[in-house]
Design an enzyme around this catalytic site. Structure first.
Site, PDB file in Angstrom:
ATOM      1  N   GLU A   1     -12.564   1.596   3.476  1.00  0.00           N
ATOM      2  CA  GLU A   1     -11.247   2.189   3.631  1.00  0.00           C
ATOM      3  C   GLU A   1     -11.284   3.421   4.547  1.00  0.00           C
ATOM      4  OE1 GLU A   1      -8.151   1.162   2.674  1.00  0.00           O
ATOM      5  OE2 GLU A   1      -7.497   2.947   3.737  1.00  0.00           O
TER       6      GLU A   1
ATOM      7  N   THR B   1      -4.481  -1.857   6.232  1.00  0.00           N
ATOM      8  CA  THR B   1      -5.580  -2.689   5.724  1.00  0.00           C
ATOM      9  C   THR B   1      -5.274  -4.175   5.899  1.00  0.00           C
ATOM     10  OG1 THR B   1      -5.929  -1.036   4.015  1.00  0.00           O
ATOM     11  CG2 THR B   1      -7.090  -3.108   3.748  1.00  0.00           C
TER      12      THR B   1
ATOM     13  N   HIS C   1      -9.093   6.676   0.548  1.00  0.00           N
ATOM     14  CA  HIS C   1      -7.737   6.461   1.058  1.00  0.00           C
ATOM     15  C   HIS C   1      -6.997   7.792   1.000  1.00  0.00           C
ATOM     16  CE1 HIS C   1      -3.672   4.969   1.487  1.00  0.00           C
ATOM     17  NE2 HIS C   1      -4.135   3.758   1.736  1.00  0.00           N
TER      18      HIS C   1
ATOM     19  N   ASP D   1     -11.629  -0.142   8.192  1.00  0.00           N
ATOM     20  CA  ASP D   1     -10.412  -0.950   8.370  1.00  0.00           C
ATOM     21  C   ASP D   1      -9.446  -0.349   9.390  1.00  0.00           C
ATOM     22  OD1 ASP D   1      -9.591   1.104   6.651  1.00  0.00           O
ATOM     23  OD2 ASP D   1      -8.493  -0.213   5.286  1.00  0.00           O
ATOM     24  N   HIS D   2      -9.355   0.993   9.431  1.00  0.00           N
ATOM     25  CA  HIS D   2      -8.432   1.668  10.364  1.00  0.00           C
ATOM     26  C   HIS D   2      -8.706   3.163  10.280  1.00  0.00           C
ATOM     27  CE1 HIS D   2      -6.317   2.684   6.692  1.00  0.00           C
ATOM     28  NE2 HIS D   2      -6.271   1.398   6.396  1.00  0.00           N
TER      29      HIS D   2
END
Ligand code: GP9
Ligand code: MN
Length: 624
Positions: A250, A292, A408, A467-468
């Site tokens: 994450e 995600t 996150h 993921d980003h």
């Protein structure tokens, strides 16, 4: 006033009853998590706008029919609630139109429908029954409704809706454009508005699909074929029949790898992993609003996410015959996803079926307590730990996707889990980020240790990727302090790098410095497993192929090559200076545009349903 009240008595009573009833249903029948007083307030007011609007339509009826219309609208409203209550009992989810028509879902519901309906459900219709029975006795006067009065009802409904959405936006920015989760939509805009929203979304998709035909895929197939790179025979099939463990890390950006904060390593485990893995330091995420879920979509389909919204939400009903879980399934693999969140978040429960997953271990498969959770839910360490008992039971070879959660935004962590202290800039988000990244790193380390102990390590290959981004451009000041340089748009593009590790036990490490992106993962993984992708639709390329195009496209049309970076309409040289001759970026910009358009076309038109059927230009065969 009195006159107006008596004139509209039934309308007002019906409004208040349906409003309150909806609110009661929220509280008794659905499990909606409320995080603060504002959310409770939004939940309370959210049915009102649609109740007013729907009942408002009954005012157009002739005076004779009007009261009966009011009762009828209340009945329909109550039925929608009832249907959702029954559906929720089985699926812990809200009805969405395509789901309703998906035969397997309805069949599931059909067999158990009697056990899902409770005798007390009659209460959902009690008020409507009372109104219906009382109507003939009430002797309500027939009356003319003035246009102005109707206008007032609609104006109130619209105002209420605007207030509702306004408040919801403060809690959840971009709620409607990004579409997160059905539960959130119901929480923030209400069941009825949610159904309207869902209907609009689905009809738009349906219309675009209806107008598409099989010939459109031909150009795309040609383009894809022309860009196909042959895999390196030395790597093709090297991991045939091995288990695949994919870990979505994450919000992990590449800038933390091999970096220190306050003199301490941020990712000691991943730094070690670099030494015995293929590590890609110039690998970019390509996600947009779907975050995600976009990353999942991109890497399992080798297609781009959509410019707005999340494909997982808007086009989960499409056919994805080339999705990696499906292709692996055809090659003897069993596929499972582990993610300790609501199954409906990002519409995963529906989309995972479409992608061909065999099993989704969602939050209900995990034991989540206040002690073992923080922020978004189960802490990574417990997530990995609790998953192992399931992983052991999967038929081999398996493809297991893990989606972590602790790192996150807003990057909260309990003090006892802080392995390194927060950083000390003015920006709390950035400060905390390092600490939660460090926590995630440790959790993955423990997971690897556990798999080794259990003898589950040797027979698997591991793919770990960010993921980003986790730190948005709102934090440029602190980032500039950390990196010791100004964050120009060029630097922002660099910050979209996320780490990628391909770890094959027994193989030596190698730094792979080509420019690459999430879109390249599917062909790369497939080829390692010895599964050919030549005849599939894909926009990425095998990262072990001898020929590398060193080209990565961002969802907004920007791109990176070995020589140039194009972002925010500016063409930069690879060293960050602006290109003197802007035209050097043009051919790449054109290719980026073409590729994004092709990918969008496939999704909007559900074109993969025509694969192998291209001669069928009308779309009549194989249309469903
Ligand atoms: C939620 C998790 C995080 O289930 O995947 O979602 P994000 O906000 O990163 O898209
Ligand atoms: Mn994410």
């Amino acid at each position: 006033m009195k006159k107006i009240l008596s004139k509209y008595s039934l309308f007002l009573v019906a409004t208040v009853l349906l409003w309150l009833k909806t609110y009661i249903v929220y509280n008794l029948a659905f499990d909606i998590e409320l995080e603060n007083k504002m959310e409770s307030f939004i939940l309370f007011i959210n049915p009102l706008s649609s109740v007013l609007l729907f009942l408002g339509f009954s005012l157009f009826a002739s005076p004779k029919l009007r009261n009966r219309m009011i009762v009828l609208v209340s009945l329909i409203g109550s039925f929608i609630l009832f249907a959702n209550v029954v559906y929720y009992r089985e699926f812990t989810d809200f009805i969405t139109i395509p789901l309703l028509f998906q035969t397997n879902n309805m069949a599931d519901l059909g067999s158990s429908i009697t056990s899902l309906i409770h005798p007390t459900d009659v209460l959902l219709f009690a008020d409507v029954l009372v109104m219906a029975v009382a109507l003939p006795f009430l002797k309500l006067k027939t009356y003319q409704v003035k246009k102005k009065e109707i206008a007032l009802v609609f104006a109130t409904a619209i105002t209420m809706f605007a207030v509702n959405v306004g408040l919801a936006e403060t809690e959840r920015p971009q709620l409607l454009t990004r579409t997160f989760d059905r539960e959130m939509l119901v929480k923030y805009i209400g069941t009825f508005n949610y159904h309207v929203y869902d209907a609009v979304l689905q009809s738009k998709a349906k219309a675009q699909r209806a107008f598409a035909d099989g010939s459109e895929i031909v150009d795309i197939e040609n383009y894809v074929r022309a860009n196909h790179e042959e895999p390196d025979p030395k790597m093709f099939g090297i991991a045939k029949d091995k288990n695949v463990v994919l870990i979505s890390m994450e919000s992990l950006q590449n800038f933390v790898i091999n970096e220190k904060v306050n003199g301490q390593e941020i990712t000691p485990f991943l730094n070690d992993l670099v030494k015995d893995s293929y590590y890609f330091p110039n690998f970019y995420h390509q996600t947009a609003q779907g975050k995600t879920s976009d990353s999942e979509f991109i890497l399992e389909n080798s297609m781009y996410g959509l410019p707005s919204g999340a494909v997982f939400f808007t086009h989960a009903g499409n056919q994805f015959p080339n999705a990696s879980p499906k292709m692996m399934g055809e090659n003897g693999y069993y596929s499972a996803v582990f993610h300790p969140n609501n199954k409906s978040f990002w519409n995963r429960d529906v989309m995972y079926d479409s992608l061909g997953y065999n099993k989704f271990y969602d939050i209900d498969s995990f034991s989540v307590t206040p002690e073992n959770s923080i922020g978004w839910g189960l802490k990574d360490e417990y997530f990995f730990d609790q998953s192992v008992k399931y992983l052991k039971t999967l038929p081999e070879p398996y493809y297991a996707k893990y989606i972590t959660l602790t790192n996150h935004f807003p990057f909260s962590l309990k003090q006892e889990d802080e392995i390194i202290p927060e950083w000390n800039s003015e920006d709390g988000t950035v400060n905390r980020y390092f600490t939660t990244v460090r926590y995630m790193d440790e959790s993955i380390k423990k997971f690897f240790e556990r798999l080794k102990e259990e003898g589950m390590y040797e027979d698997s290959i591991f793919i770990l990727y960010g993921d980003h981004y986790g730190i948005s451009e709102n934090h440029n000041e602190a980032m500039s302090k950390f990196l010791g340089k100004e964050i120009t748009p060029y630097e922002s593009a660099q910050l979209q790098k996320v780490p990628l590790f391909i770890h094959i036990p027994g193989q030596k490490g190698k730094v792979m410095d080509q420019v690459a992106g999430q879109i390249d993962l599917k062909p790369t993984i497939m080829h390692l497993l010895g599964i050919d992708t030549k005849n599939t639709i894909k926009f990425g390329n095998d990262l072990f192929a001898k020929n590398q195009d060193n080209f990565v496209i961002f969802r907004d049309g920007g791109f990176v090559t070995k020589d140039y970076v194009y972002t925010k309409s500016t063409c930069y040289n690879a060293d960050g200076t602006e290109a003197e001759d802007k035209s050097v970026c043009e051919p790449y910009a054109d290719r980026a545009k073409t590729e994004l358009e092709y990918s969008d076309k496939i999704i909007y038109g559900d074109l993969l349903r025509f694969l192998g059927n291209e001669q069928n230009q009308t779309g009549k065969v194989n249309n469903e």
